[in-house]
Write an enzyme that holds these catalytic residues in place. Sequence first.
Site, PDB file in Angstrom:
ATOM      1  N   GLY A  51       0.765  -1.244   0.000  1.00 26.71           N
ATOM      2  CA  GLY A  51       0.000   0.000   0.000  1.00 26.71           C
ATOM      3  C   GLY A  51       0.798   1.297   0.000  1.00 26.71           C
ATOM      4  CD1 TRP A  53       4.660   2.797  -4.692  1.00 30.54           C
ATOM      5  CD2 TRP A  53       3.950   2.702  -6.813  1.00 30.54           C
ATOM      6  NE1 TRP A  53       5.756   2.640  -5.505  1.00 30.54           N
ATOM      7  CE2 TRP A  53       5.361   2.578  -6.801  1.00 30.54           C
ATOM      8  CE3 TRP A  53       3.282   2.671  -8.030  1.00 30.54           C
ATOM      9  CZ2 TRP A  53       6.107   2.425  -7.976  1.00 30.54           C
ATOM     10  CZ3 TRP A  53       4.028   2.522  -9.203  1.00 30.54           C
ATOM     11  CH2 TRP A  53       5.424   2.401  -9.166  1.00 30.54           C
ATOM     12  CG  ASP A  71      -1.459  -6.827  -4.733  1.00 32.95           C
ATOM     13  OD1 ASP A  71      -0.527  -6.039  -4.972  1.00 32.95           O
ATOM     14  OD2 ASP A  71      -1.265  -8.042  -4.516  1.00 32.95           O
ATOM     15  CG  ASP A  89      -4.432 -12.820 -11.821  1.00 34.42           C
ATOM     16  OD1 ASP A  89      -3.926 -11.950 -12.572  1.00 34.42           O
ATOM     17  OD2 ASP A  89      -4.011 -13.982 -11.750  1.00 34.42           O
ATOM     18  CG  ASP A 112       5.945  -1.227  -7.667  1.00 33.10           C
ATOM     19  OD1 ASP A 112       6.906  -1.358  -8.452  1.00 33.10           O
ATOM     20  OD2 ASP A 112       6.074  -1.132  -6.430  1.00 33.10           O
ATOM     21  CE  LYS A 150       8.225  -4.009  -9.746  1.00 32.81           C
ATOM     22  NZ  LYS A 150       8.562  -3.802  -8.334  1.00 32.81           N
TER      23      LYS A 150
HETATM   24  C1  LIG Z   1       6.445  -4.887  -5.348  1.00 29.97           C
HETATM   25  S1  LIG Z   1       4.824  -5.261  -4.821  1.00 29.97           S
HETATM   26  C2  LIG Z   1       4.014  -3.703  -4.999  1.00 29.97           C
HETATM   27  C3  LIG Z   1       4.344  -2.711  -3.926  1.00 29.97           C
HETATM   28  C4  LIG Z   1       3.414  -1.522  -3.928  1.00 29.97           C
HETATM   29  N1  LIG Z   1       3.635  -0.662  -5.081  1.00 29.97           N
HETATM   30  C5  LIG Z   1       3.625  -0.675  -2.683  1.00 29.97           C
HETATM   31  O1  LIG Z   1       4.231   0.377  -2.818  1.00 29.97           O
HETATM   32  O2  LIG Z   1       3.162  -1.071  -1.626  1.00 29.97           O
HETATM   33  C6  LIG Z   1       4.197  -6.172  -6.193  1.00 29.97           C
HETATM   34  C7  LIG Z   1       2.752  -6.603  -6.039  1.00 29.97           C
HETATM   35  O3  LIG Z   1       2.279  -7.077  -7.308  1.00 29.97           O
HETATM   36  C8  LIG Z   1       1.240  -7.986  -7.033  1.00 29.97           C
HETATM   37  N2  LIG Z   1       0.915  -8.780  -8.229  1.00 29.97           N
HETATM   38  C9  LIG Z   1       1.733  -9.643  -8.888  1.00 29.97           C
HETATM   39  N3  LIG Z   1       1.076 -10.232  -9.904  1.00 29.97           N
HETATM   40  C10 LIG Z   1      -0.193  -9.713  -9.889  1.00 29.97           C
HETATM   41  C11 LIG Z   1      -1.356  -9.956 -10.687  1.00 29.97           C
HETATM   42  N4  LIG Z   1      -1.347 -10.853 -11.671  1.00 29.97           N
HETATM   43  N5  LIG Z   1      -2.486  -9.264 -10.402  1.00 29.97           N
HETATM   44  C12 LIG Z   1      -2.507  -8.371  -9.365  1.00 29.97           C
HETATM   45  N6  LIG Z   1      -1.427  -8.113  -8.571  1.00 29.97           N
HETATM   46  C13 LIG Z   1      -0.291  -8.776  -8.831  1.00 29.97           C
HETATM   47  C14 LIG Z   1       1.811  -8.822  -5.880  1.00 29.97           C
HETATM   48  O4  LIG Z   1       0.794  -9.496  -5.170  1.00 29.97           O
HETATM   49  C15 LIG Z   1       2.548  -7.763  -5.047  1.00 29.97           C
HETATM   50  O5  LIG Z   1       1.781  -7.326  -3.957  1.00 29.97           O
END
Ligand SMILES: C[S@@+](CC[C@H](N)C(=O)[O-])C[C@H]1O[C@@H](n2cnc3c(N)ncnc32)[C@H](O)[C@@H]1O
Length: 211
Positions: A51, A53, A71, A89, A112, A150
Amino acid sequence: MAKRILHDEYFRKAKQEGYVARSAYKLLQIQQAKSVIRKGDRVLDLGCAPGAWLQVSSPLVGPRGRVIGLDLQDVRHPMPDNVRTFVGDVFEYPPEDLVEAAGRGFGTVLSDMAPKTTGFNEHELSVRLCDRILETLPTLLRHNGVLVMKVFEGAEYPGLLKRCQRHFGKVKGFKPKASRDVSREMYVIAHYYRHPDRRDDDTPKPRDADA
Ligand SMILES: C[S@@+](CC[C@H](N)C(=O)[O-])C[C@H]1O[C@@H](n2cnc3c(N)ncnc32)[C@H](O)[C@@H]1O
Protein backbone atom coordinates in the site's frame (compact mmCIF):
# COMPACT_ATOMS: atom_id res chain seq x y z
CA MET A 1 25.53 -7.88 4.16
CA ALA A 2 21.87 -8.98 3.88
CA LYS A 3 21.01 -6.67 6.77
CA ARG A 4 22.69 -3.73 5.03
CA ILE A 5 20.70 -4.34 1.84
CA LEU A 6 17.36 -4.87 3.58
CA HIS A 7 17.65 -2.00 6.04
CA ASP A 8 18.93 0.72 3.74
CA GLU A 9 18.35 4.48 3.87
CA TYR A 10 14.90 4.25 2.25
CA PHE A 11 13.77 1.42 4.51
CA ARG A 12 14.58 3.54 7.59
CA LYS A 13 13.04 6.67 6.06
CA ALA A 14 9.82 4.77 5.30
CA LYS A 15 9.58 3.65 8.95
CA GLN A 16 10.12 7.21 10.18
CA GLU A 17 7.66 8.80 7.74
CA GLY A 18 4.89 6.22 8.18
CA TYR A 19 5.04 4.55 4.76
CA VAL A 20 4.20 0.88 4.74
CA ALA A 21 7.13 0.08 2.38
CA ARG A 22 10.30 1.69 0.99
CA SER A 23 8.78 1.53 -2.51
CA ALA A 24 6.99 4.80 -1.61
CA TYR A 25 10.19 6.67 -2.56
CA LYS A 26 10.25 5.17 -6.05
CA LEU A 27 6.87 6.72 -6.83
CA LEU A 28 7.79 9.99 -5.09
CA GLN A 29 10.92 10.21 -7.26
CA ILE A 30 8.97 9.29 -10.41
CA GLN A 31 6.44 11.99 -9.57
CA GLN A 32 9.15 14.57 -8.93
CA ALA A 33 10.96 13.81 -12.20
CA LYS A 34 8.05 13.04 -14.51
CA SER A 35 4.90 14.59 -13.05
CA VAL A 36 2.60 11.59 -13.47
CA ILE A 37 -0.23 12.36 -10.99
CA ARG A 38 -2.30 15.53 -10.75
CA LYS A 39 -4.75 16.95 -8.22
CA GLY A 40 -8.28 15.66 -8.82
CA ASP A 41 -7.03 12.68 -10.88
CA ARG A 42 -8.45 9.16 -10.83
CA VAL A 43 -5.44 6.90 -10.30
CA LEU A 44 -5.35 3.13 -10.70
CA ASP A 45 -2.59 1.31 -8.81
CA LEU A 46 -2.08 -2.26 -10.07
CA GLY A 47 -0.16 -4.50 -7.69
CA CYS A 48 -0.93 -2.07 -4.86
CA ALA A 49 -0.15 -4.21 -1.77
CA PRO A 50 1.11 -3.56 0.86
CA GLY A 51 0.00 0.00 0.00
CA ALA A 52 2.92 2.46 -0.13
CA TRP A 53 2.04 3.76 -3.62
CA LEU A 54 -1.57 4.20 -2.43
CA GLN A 55 -0.25 6.30 0.48
CA VAL A 56 1.80 8.45 -1.92
CA SER A 57 -0.98 8.84 -4.51
CA SER A 58 -3.75 9.76 -2.06
CA PRO A 59 -2.51 13.26 -1.08
CA LEU A 60 -1.34 13.92 -4.65
CA VAL A 61 -4.88 13.53 -6.04
CA GLY A 62 -6.37 15.24 -2.99
CA PRO A 63 -9.93 14.98 -1.61
CA ARG A 64 -11.55 15.45 -5.04
CA GLY A 65 -9.50 12.66 -6.59
CA ARG A 66 -9.71 8.92 -6.14
CA VAL A 67 -7.19 6.11 -5.95
CA ILE A 68 -8.24 2.55 -6.80
CA GLY A 69 -5.91 -0.36 -6.06
CA LEU A 70 -5.91 -3.98 -7.22
CA ASP A 71 -3.69 -6.77 -5.94
CA LEU A 72 -3.67 -10.54 -5.51
CA GLN A 73 -3.30 -9.78 -1.79
CA ASP A 74 -5.41 -7.75 0.57
CA VAL A 75 -4.13 -4.32 1.68
CA ARG A 76 -4.21 -4.54 5.45
CA HIS A 77 -2.78 -1.13 6.33
CA PRO A 78 -5.48 1.53 6.97
CA MET A 79 -5.85 3.87 3.98
CA PRO A 80 -7.24 7.42 3.57
CA ASP A 81 -10.90 7.96 2.54
CA ASN A 82 -10.14 8.58 -1.15
CA VAL A 83 -8.56 5.12 -1.55
CA ARG A 84 -10.42 1.87 -2.34
CA THR A 85 -8.77 -1.47 -2.91
CA PHE A 86 -9.85 -4.74 -4.48
CA VAL A 87 -8.41 -8.23 -4.40
CA GLY A 88 -7.93 -9.92 -7.75
CA ASP A 89 -5.65 -10.97 -10.57
CA VAL A 90 -5.02 -8.41 -13.30
CA PHE A 91 -5.40 -11.18 -15.90
CA GLU A 92 -8.96 -11.91 -14.70
CA TYR A 93 -10.38 -8.88 -12.91
CA PRO A 94 -12.82 -6.98 -15.18
CA PRO A 95 -11.27 -3.57 -15.97
CA GLU A 96 -14.82 -2.12 -16.27
CA ASP A 97 -15.35 -2.77 -12.54
CA LEU A 98 -12.27 -0.72 -11.67
CA VAL A 99 -13.51 2.19 -13.80
CA GLU A 100 -16.92 1.94 -12.15
CA ALA A 101 -15.30 2.14 -8.71
CA ALA A 102 -13.47 5.30 -9.79
CA GLY A 103 -16.59 6.92 -11.26
CA ARG A 104 -14.88 7.54 -14.61
CA GLY A 105 -11.82 6.51 -16.65
CA PHE A 106 -8.40 6.91 -15.08
CA GLY A 107 -6.05 9.81 -15.74
CA THR A 108 -3.10 7.72 -14.57
CA VAL A 109 -2.51 3.96 -14.44
CA LEU A 110 0.35 2.81 -12.22
CA SER A 111 1.76 -0.69 -12.01
CA ASP A 112 4.42 -1.86 -9.61
CA MET A 113 3.37 -5.47 -10.20
CA ALA A 114 6.11 -8.04 -9.89
CA PRO A 115 5.80 -11.70 -10.86
CA LYS A 116 5.63 -14.11 -7.95
CA THR A 117 8.74 -15.98 -9.03
CA THR A 118 12.23 -14.55 -9.19
CA GLY A 119 14.96 -15.91 -11.43
CA PHE A 120 15.27 -16.93 -15.04
CA ASN A 121 11.74 -16.13 -16.24
CA GLU A 122 11.12 -13.00 -14.13
CA HIS A 123 11.71 -10.80 -17.18
CA GLU A 124 9.29 -12.68 -19.50
CA LEU A 125 6.59 -12.80 -16.81
CA SER A 126 6.90 -9.10 -16.09
CA VAL A 127 6.57 -8.31 -19.82
CA ARG A 128 3.40 -10.43 -19.86
CA LEU A 129 1.99 -8.34 -16.99
CA CYS A 130 2.83 -5.17 -18.94
CA ASP A 131 1.19 -6.50 -22.12
CA ARG A 132 -1.93 -7.31 -20.13
CA ILE A 133 -2.03 -3.69 -18.98
CA LEU A 134 -1.63 -2.41 -22.55
CA GLU A 135 -4.52 -4.69 -23.61
CA THR A 136 -6.88 -3.22 -20.99
CA LEU A 137 -5.90 0.45 -21.47
CA PRO A 138 -8.78 1.32 -23.86
CA THR A 139 -11.16 0.54 -20.97
CA LEU A 140 -9.02 1.98 -18.19
CA LEU A 141 -7.17 5.06 -19.38
CA ARG A 142 -8.53 8.36 -20.67
CA HIS A 143 -7.23 10.12 -23.72
CA ASN A 144 -3.94 11.91 -22.91
CA GLY A 145 -3.58 9.81 -19.75
CA VAL A 146 -0.33 8.58 -18.22
CA LEU A 147 1.00 5.05 -17.69
CA VAL A 148 3.76 4.08 -15.26
CA MET A 149 4.66 0.40 -15.20
CA LYS A 150 7.44 -1.68 -13.78
CA VAL A 151 9.28 -4.15 -15.97
CA PHE A 152 12.34 -6.29 -15.35
CA GLU A 153 14.82 -5.54 -18.10
CA GLY A 154 15.78 -8.25 -20.58
CA ALA A 155 15.64 -9.22 -24.24
CA GLU A 156 11.95 -8.27 -24.65
CA TYR A 157 12.32 -4.80 -23.14
CA PRO A 158 12.96 -2.88 -26.41
CA GLY A 159 9.95 -4.59 -28.03
CA LEU A 160 7.77 -3.57 -25.09
CA LEU A 161 8.89 0.05 -25.43
CA LYS A 162 7.98 -0.08 -29.13
CA ARG A 163 4.50 -1.43 -28.32
CA CYS A 164 4.04 1.44 -25.85
CA GLN A 165 5.14 3.97 -28.47
CA ARG A 166 2.24 2.88 -30.66
CA HIS A 167 -0.22 4.08 -28.04
CA PHE A 168 1.51 7.06 -26.40
CA GLY A 169 2.96 10.34 -27.58
CA LYS A 170 6.00 10.03 -25.33
CA VAL A 171 7.62 6.92 -23.79
CA LYS A 172 10.73 6.74 -21.61
CA GLY A 173 12.43 4.20 -19.34
CA PHE A 174 13.25 5.53 -15.87
CA LYS A 175 15.05 4.05 -12.88
CA PRO A 176 14.40 6.00 -9.68
CA LYS A 177 17.28 6.30 -7.19
CA ALA A 178 15.29 4.31 -4.63
CA SER A 179 15.32 1.31 -6.97
CA ARG A 180 18.14 -0.95 -5.82
CA ASP A 181 21.22 -0.94 -8.09
CA VAL A 182 21.28 -4.74 -8.21
CA SER A 183 17.68 -4.95 -9.41
CA ARG A 184 16.86 -5.18 -13.12
CA GLU A 185 13.64 -3.27 -12.51
CA MET A 186 12.85 -0.28 -14.70
CA TYR A 187 9.76 1.87 -14.99
CA VAL A 188 8.22 2.60 -18.36
CA ILE A 189 6.77 6.12 -18.18
CA ALA A 190 4.36 6.92 -20.99
CA HIS A 191 2.56 10.24 -21.45
CA TYR A 192 -0.20 11.34 -23.84
CA TYR A 193 -2.24 8.18 -24.38
CA ARG A 194 -3.90 8.10 -27.77
CA HIS A 195 -7.26 6.59 -26.92
CA PRO A 196 -8.72 4.58 -29.83
CA ASP A 197 -12.16 6.24 -29.29
CA ARG A 198 -10.81 9.72 -28.66
CA ARG A 199 -13.53 12.21 -27.84
CA ASP A 200 -12.36 15.79 -27.60
CA ASP A 201 -15.01 16.78 -25.07
CA ASP A 202 -13.65 14.37 -22.49
CA THR A 203 -9.97 15.18 -23.04
CA PRO A 204 -8.05 16.24 -19.93
CA LYS A 205 -5.37 18.90 -20.44
CA PRO A 206 -1.96 17.38 -21.19
CA ARG A 207 0.43 17.68 -18.31
CA ASP A 208 4.04 18.75 -18.45
CA ALA A 209 5.82 15.56 -19.43
CA ASP A 210 9.16 17.16 -20.15
CA ALA A 211 10.35 17.69 -16.61
C1 LIG B 1 6.45 -4.89 -5.35
S1 LIG B 1 4.82 -5.26 -4.82
C2 LIG B 1 4.01 -3.70 -5.00
C3 LIG B 1 4.34 -2.71 -3.93
C4 LIG B 1 3.41 -1.52 -3.93
N1 LIG B 1 3.64 -0.66 -5.08
C5 LIG B 1 3.63 -0.68 -2.68
O1 LIG B 1 4.23 0.38 -2.82
O2 LIG B 1 3.16 -1.07 -1.63
C6 LIG B 1 4.20 -6.17 -6.19
C7 LIG B 1 2.75 -6.60 -6.04
O3 LIG B 1 2.28 -7.08 -7.31
C8 LIG B 1 1.24 -7.99 -7.03
N2 LIG B 1 0.92 -8.78 -8.23
C9 LIG B 1 1.73 -9.64 -8.89
N3 LIG B 1 1.08 -10.23 -9.90
C10 LIG B 1 -0.19 -9.71 -9.89
C11 LIG B 1 -1.36 -9.96 -10.69
N4 LIG B 1 -1.35 -10.85 -11.67
N5 LIG B 1 -2.49 -9.26 -10.40
C12 LIG B 1 -2.51 -8.37 -9.37
N6 LIG B 1 -1.43 -8.11 -8.57
C13 LIG B 1 -0.29 -8.78 -8.83
C14 LIG B 1 1.81 -8.82 -5.88
O4 LIG B 1 0.79 -9.50 -5.17
C15 LIG B 1 2.55 -7.76 -5.05
O5 LIG B 1 1.78 -7.33 -3.96
